[in-house]
Design a protein around this motif. Structure first.
Motif, short mmCIF file in Angstrom:
data_model
loop_
_atom_site.label_atom_id
_atom_site.label_comp_id
_atom_site.label_asym_id
_atom_site.label_seq_id
_atom_site.Cartn_x
_atom_site.Cartn_y
_atom_site.Cartn_z
N GLU A 27 2.79 1.05 -0.19
CA GLU A 27 2.90 1.18 -1.55
C GLU A 27 1.50 1.40 -2.07
O GLU A 27 1.36 1.89 -3.25
CB GLU A 27 3.54 -0.16 -2.22
N THR A 28 0.31 1.13 -1.39
CA THR A 28 -0.87 1.04 -1.86
C THR A 28 -1.41 2.57 -1.67
O THR A 28 -1.33 3.25 -0.65
CB THR A 28 -1.84 0.33 -0.91
N ASN A 29 -1.83 2.97 -3.20
CA ASN A 29 -2.24 4.52 -2.83
C ASN A 29 -3.67 4.55 -2.85
O ASN A 29 -4.53 3.47 -3.11
CB ASN A 29 -1.57 5.08 -4.03
N TRP A 30 -4.30 5.59 -2.67
CA TRP A 30 -5.69 6.03 -2.64
C TRP A 30 -6.57 5.69 -3.91
O TRP A 30 -7.56 5.05 -3.80
CB TRP A 30 -6.25 7.24 -2.10
#
Lengths: 480, 364, 255
Positions: free
Chosen positions: C107-110
């Motif tokens: 779920e973690t995006n850049w």
């Protein structure tokens, strides 16, 4: 309690002595009570001993004997070396480890091969010192050294006295050395080593300490010598010059100043630290008392570290060096000379942001003054250095000009293609030795000391002309 | 003057007059805060030393300004152009730049001079005949010494006290006849002048074979010593000649040490100690508002009694410039005060490297 | 006093670990610049508390991610105190440490990573760049970066946060390599879960307990524990320590 002679005279002479406790050690130093009569008596004797012995040795013999004495000094267990290592730091105040390393390094420069090189550097054939030798252009020549040399040593950088004595020996001269009270010991110990190798050789040498400026004594010594060599400040040189007749060979080694020039090539990310590290060593060895040590450096901008950062990094490096090998304890005159210049700079820096000072906080151990402009300047010594800024080294070399009468060595770190143009210019300005940063204090054997010849300055030649040689053939009874 | 300057000057004056509630330390720290705030070059100097009112809690933590600062910087809390007087150094070392000490009012300077003068120079009398051998204030308005000498005559001289130094120089012949008159009347007289002024006078008296048997209570005041003057004679020799030529013994000779950069003076305790106890103490001391420290020349930290070092003064009367100054004089502390050995001479290298002091010398 | 008359700057010092460090440094004699981003009142409270024990401190607003603001702050600090000796990089971009609502790896995006890199690494970078000239001028200085023991033991994998802290450690070490010759040391302090702080309030009791179970010293770190380590690294006591990471977590991570 050990007693040590701080003088050397031929055995046949008797002098009254006084003893002095060497503070901070278990040694007492013995000093002779020197009078003009004694000097005359001693010089007459060493000159006679020269005629009877030294003069008859070949240069090769002399080189071998000096080499044997030097070999002794290269042995860490040699008692006289141990004594020197223990006492020189006490007498001079220099860090013991520094004295140990520098002394060792110095003695190595007098090995046989170096002495031969030294002779070859100045004479086409060293054998000319022994007999008439044929010359390439015809005829024959022989070289004569002075019958006797009076050496006026000064200062307390250990070593130069030995070099001077060795020159005297190679020239087959009787040698009288006047040591300074600041360092009377090393020449005596070295002569003692020569005595161990060849007692008769040591009988041609006398080392006497007395306080400079006792003109009667100096006159007696000068009168008895054929050549005089003086090491020391302008005042010392001037004082001796007054009493030396024009007819005598008079050689002087006055106080000098050395500088350094560091180009941007030596400050790339892969080498700036090395450059700074080596340069800090040049400054720290013998606390800049040696004239081979730099007093100012011109640093070129345009690489990984700016001249200002060079100054900062140098300061941090000097701090590390001081931790490793502390500077000598100074007199009030010396520390105040540093303090006054520090204060002067601090006050100037308040008004002028082109000047900065980086200095040890607790004491006067080390000081770096940064000038954001090209230039050179003298320092009060004792690990005090000026760093100057340069856009392009070649443009700013002329800033050395005010020091032209004193210039000696220049530490150089630039890319190879810049060497010759810079060297040409430095040579013109009067610089007499270019060397790599990090080795400024180690002049090589055979160098042109202060830009001159060494042995050649002392000698005279006798030529047998080719014509004479040929003509005499006619008088050979057997000629047909 | 600004209001806070008036308050500051008055605080110092009441300390000098002995009417202050604060002790030396309290007033020194307050004065430091004042100088830090108003003397901008000094503030910068302190900041480079990381000394600020936040860190300085004791008088001996106040960074002393090297006396070179009085040449290099404008050290004043009040605008210099409004100063009532500016005293300048004689500039023996570098005539181009003179050290300057600005005094917005001379009340503090005068106050600081008068009481110690009475205490150390005239403990036994209120006024006496004073003969001055150095220029008076009207001849040299920028000399603190001239001001000092004029004040001495104004406040402590009897009617016939006079100055013998005119535009034409020292009138030695007149000095001789005036001394002869005093001798004849049996009136005690005090000679005052710079140390080197006596050299010429003594030469003259010797040449003319003049000797004086000055009355008891006569005294000789000198100041400055022999730094940088052409002819140096040891002070002892000078005092010997005072005895021979004037019949004034060593314990009635007093040397005053003052500086343009200071606003107070220190004195030999010769006359005072002889008067009080019959014992003669030669060591120097100053008034309660001046403290003297002897600092190690290497570390600039205080040294124990008897060890030599460079002299620093903390002078509350120096309220407009810097209360703490670092001199270039060497001395040592004793049980009774301190002894000045004189200015440090330049140093020669111990090795073969030429040192900057020698370089300068050979360029002179 | 361990850091008497030294000048220190602590970023993100209005609360939590930063505030504890600021106070401890002040107690040990330093003049402390208390940096804050938004919480002026909290920062003033820290300053006032320091003043109650006669310490010296001043609040400075600056977003550490903004080079101009940082430069101005450091210059102002150095000007008013005459230099800068100690820098503690403690600030980070806002982050919620909640084991229940955390973003998983997928779920973690850049942008999340970027945000943490900006706060932790770029923030430290800006501060160090501004402080370095002053420290070089003094030939001494202490740079201390606050990382996290999650970089060694991700009990809860806060991906973006932990990645940025690990990057900060790399930054620390390489900086140490270049600055040593100037007499400047660079070190990191790696706290374990520190309680009580605003950041740790949302960490649930069971997570705290499980960490305690694994910790040889059987408790969580306190802000004072962290501050003590920072003061040590800022003091003369650590004069020959550089490029190190000190774990302050009761022995949870041993390496």
């Amino acid at each position: 309690m050990q007693i040590l002679q701080a003088y050397w005279i031929p055995k046949a002479v008797d002098v009254p002595i006084v003893r002095e406790q060497l503070i901070g050690s278990a040694y007492q130093l013995e000093y002779p009570v020197v009078t003009s009569e004694k000097i005359r008596e001693i010089t007459a004797l060493i000159q006679q001993n020269r005629v009877d012995y030294l003069q008859r040795l070949t240069t090769g013999d002399i080189v071998n004997k000096i080499d044997q004495a030097i070999q002794k000094w290269l042995n860490p267990g040699y008692p006289l070396r141990i004594q020197a290592e223990a006492l020189l730091p006490i007498i001079t105040g220099y860090d013991p480890e520094m004295v140990r390393l520098e002394l060792k390094k110095y003695m190595r420069t007098f090995r046989k091969k170096e002495l031969l090189r030294f002779l070859d550097e100045e004479f086409d054939q060293a054998a000319m010192l022994d007999e008439f030798r044929p010359r390439k252009s015809g005829g024959l020549s022989r070289v004569y050294g002075p019958r006797s040399i009076f050496h006026v040593f000064s200062g307390n950088v250990p070593g130069v006295q030995i070099w001077s004595l060795i020159m005297g020996l190679l020239l087959k001269s009787a040698n009288l050395g006047k040591t300074s009270t600041a360092e009377p010991l090393l020449p005596v110990l070295f002569t003692q080593s020569l005595a161990e190798v060849d007692p008769q050789l040591a009988e041609t040498i006398a080392i006497l300490p007395w306080k400079g400026g006792m003109t009667e004594l100096e006159k007696a010594a000068v009168n008895s010598a054929e050549a005089v060599v003086v090491y020391g400040s302008e005042n010392t040189v001037k004082a001796v010059r007054k009493i030396v007749p024009l007819s005598k060979t008079f050689i002087t080694y006055g106080h000098k100043i050395s500088l350094a020039i560091i180009g941007k090539e030596a400050l790339r990310p892969d080498c700036f630290y090395e450059t700074v590290h080596k340069f800090a060593e040049d400054i720290s060895i013998y606390d800049q008392q040696s004239c081979l040590s730099p007093q100012a450096v011109l640093v070129e901008a345009g690489s990984a570290i700016s001249p200002k950062q060079f100054a900062q990094l140098l300061a941090a490096e000097l701090a590390r060096y001081a931790q490793k090998r502390p500077r000598a304890t100074l007199s009030d005159e010396e520390t105040m000379s540093i303090q006054n210049l520090r204060h002067q700079t601090e006050l100037e820096a308040i008004k002028n942001e082109n000047i900065a000072i980086y200095a040890s906080k607790q004491d006067t151990s080390w000081t770096v003054i940064y000038h954001h402009q090209p230039g050179f300047d003298g320092s009060p010594l004792n690990r005090f250095i000026h760093v100057f800024y340069s856009e392009k080294l070649e443009t700013d070399l002329g800033k050395m000009q005010p020091f032209e009468n004193y210039l000696q060595s220049c530490g150089l770190a630039v890319s190879p293609e810049r060497l010759f143009p810079i060297a040409e210019r430095l040579g013109e300005l009067g610089m007499n030795r270019l060397t790599q940063v990090g080795k400024m204090n180690s002049a090589k054997p055979g160098w042109h000391h202060d830009g001159r010849f060494n042995l050649l300055d002392f000698v005279r030649f006798t030529d047998i002309e080719r014509g004479l040689e040929d003509t005499l053939e006619r008088f050979d009874p057997d000629v047909e | 003057m600004r209001q806070d300057s008036i308050i500051m000057a008055n605080q110092i004056l009441s300390f000098i007059e002995g009417n202050s509630e604060t002790n030396f330390n309290g007033l020194a720290v307050t004065l430091f805060q004042y100088q830090f705030q108003h003397n901008l070059p000094y503030k910068k100097f302190c900041q480079t030393k990381r000394k600020t009112p936040l860190t300085v809690k004791k008088w001996d933590e106040i960074p002393p300004m090297p006396i070179q600062g009085y040449k290099e910087l404008m050290l004043a809390c009040e605008p210099p152009e409004e100063a009532a007087a500016v005293f300048m150094t004689s500039g023996t070392t570098n005539p181009e730049t003179k050290g300057k000490n600005y005094h917005p009012t001379l009340a503090v300077w005068d106050g600081s001079m008068n009481a110690p003068f009475k205490k150390f120079v005239l403990p036994d009398v209120d006024k006496m005949m004073i003969f001055v051998l150095s220029p008076a204030a009207d001849l040299n308005e920028h000399s603190s010494l001239s001001r000092y000498l004029s004040n001495a005559v104004t406040y402590f001289g009897t009617e016939n006290s006079r100055f013998f130094f005119t535009e034409a120089g020292l009138e030695m012949k007149t000095v001789a006849s005036a001394l002869r008159e005093c001798e004849d009347r049996g009136e005690a007289v005090m000679l005052m002048g710079a140390t080197f002024a006596y050299v010429h006078l003594l030469d003259y008296f010797l040449e003319k074979n003049l000797r004086f048997h000055l009355a008891a209570g006569s005294r000789i005041f000198d100041t400055g010593g022999f730094k940088g003057q052409t002819r140096e004679i040891e002070m002892d020799k000078l005092y010997g000649m005072f005895a021979e030529i004037f019949n004034v013994k060593r314990n009635m000779c007093i040397n005053m040490y003052g500086m343009t950069e200071l606003s107070s003076q220190v004195y030999d305790q010769t006359i005072l100690s002889t008067y009080e106890s019959g014992q003669t103490i030669f060591d120097k001391t100053g008034p309660a508002w001046l403290k003297t420290m002897i600092l190690d020349t290497d570390t600039l930290e205080p040294v124990p009694n008897g060890k030599s070092g460079v002299i620093a003064h903390y002078d509350l009367a120096n309220w407009n410039s810097c209360l703490a100054i670092l001199t270039e004089d060497i001395g040592y502390r004793t049980e009774h005060g301190f002894v000045i050995l004189g200015r440090v001479q330049g140093s020669e290298a111990r090795g073969c490297s030429i040192a900057i002091d020698q370089l300068m010398q050979s360029n002179e | 006093m361990m850091v008497k008359n030294k000048v220190a700057l602590v970023t993100g010092a209005s609360r939590g670990i930063g505030a504890a460090i600021a106070k401890k440094l002040a107690r040990e004699g330093a003049f402390v610049g208390v940096n804050f981003f938004k919480n002026q009142q909290l920062a003033e409270n820290v300053v006032n508390e320091i003043k109650t024990f006669s310490g010296q401190a001043e609040a400075f607003q600056a977003d550490v991610r903004n080079p101009e603001q940082v430069q101005a702050m450091v210059a102002q600090l150095a000007d008013s105190f005459g230099g800068i000796d100690i820098v503690v990089n403690n600030a980070l971009s806002h982050y919620t440490f909640n084991p229940k609502t955390r973003k998983t790896a997928w779920e973690t995006n850049w942008d999340d990573y970027q945000q943490q890199l900006d706060g932790s690494v770029k923030g430290a970078y800006n501060i160090c760049q501004s402080a370095m000239p002053f420290m070089k001028e003094q030939m001494s200085g202490r740079l201390i970066n606050i990382v996290s023991n999650l970089i060694d033991f991700p009990v809860i994998p806060y991906h973006d946060y932990t990645t940025a802290k690990m990057a900060l450690l790399g930054f620390t070490r390489s900086l140490a390599a270049d600055l040593g010759s100037f007499g400047i040391t660079v070190n990191a302090v790696s706290p374990g879960l520190t309680y009580p702080t605003d950041s740790s309030v949302e960490t649930t009791e069971d997570v705290r307990e499980s960490i305690i179970q694994l910790t040889p010293m059987r408790r969580l770190a306190t802000p004072d524990d962290i501050a003590n380590a920072v003061v040590f690294l800022a003091s003369e006591g650590s004069s020959f320590i550089t490029g190190q990471c000190l774990n302050i977590d009761g022995g949870l991570v041993m390496r």
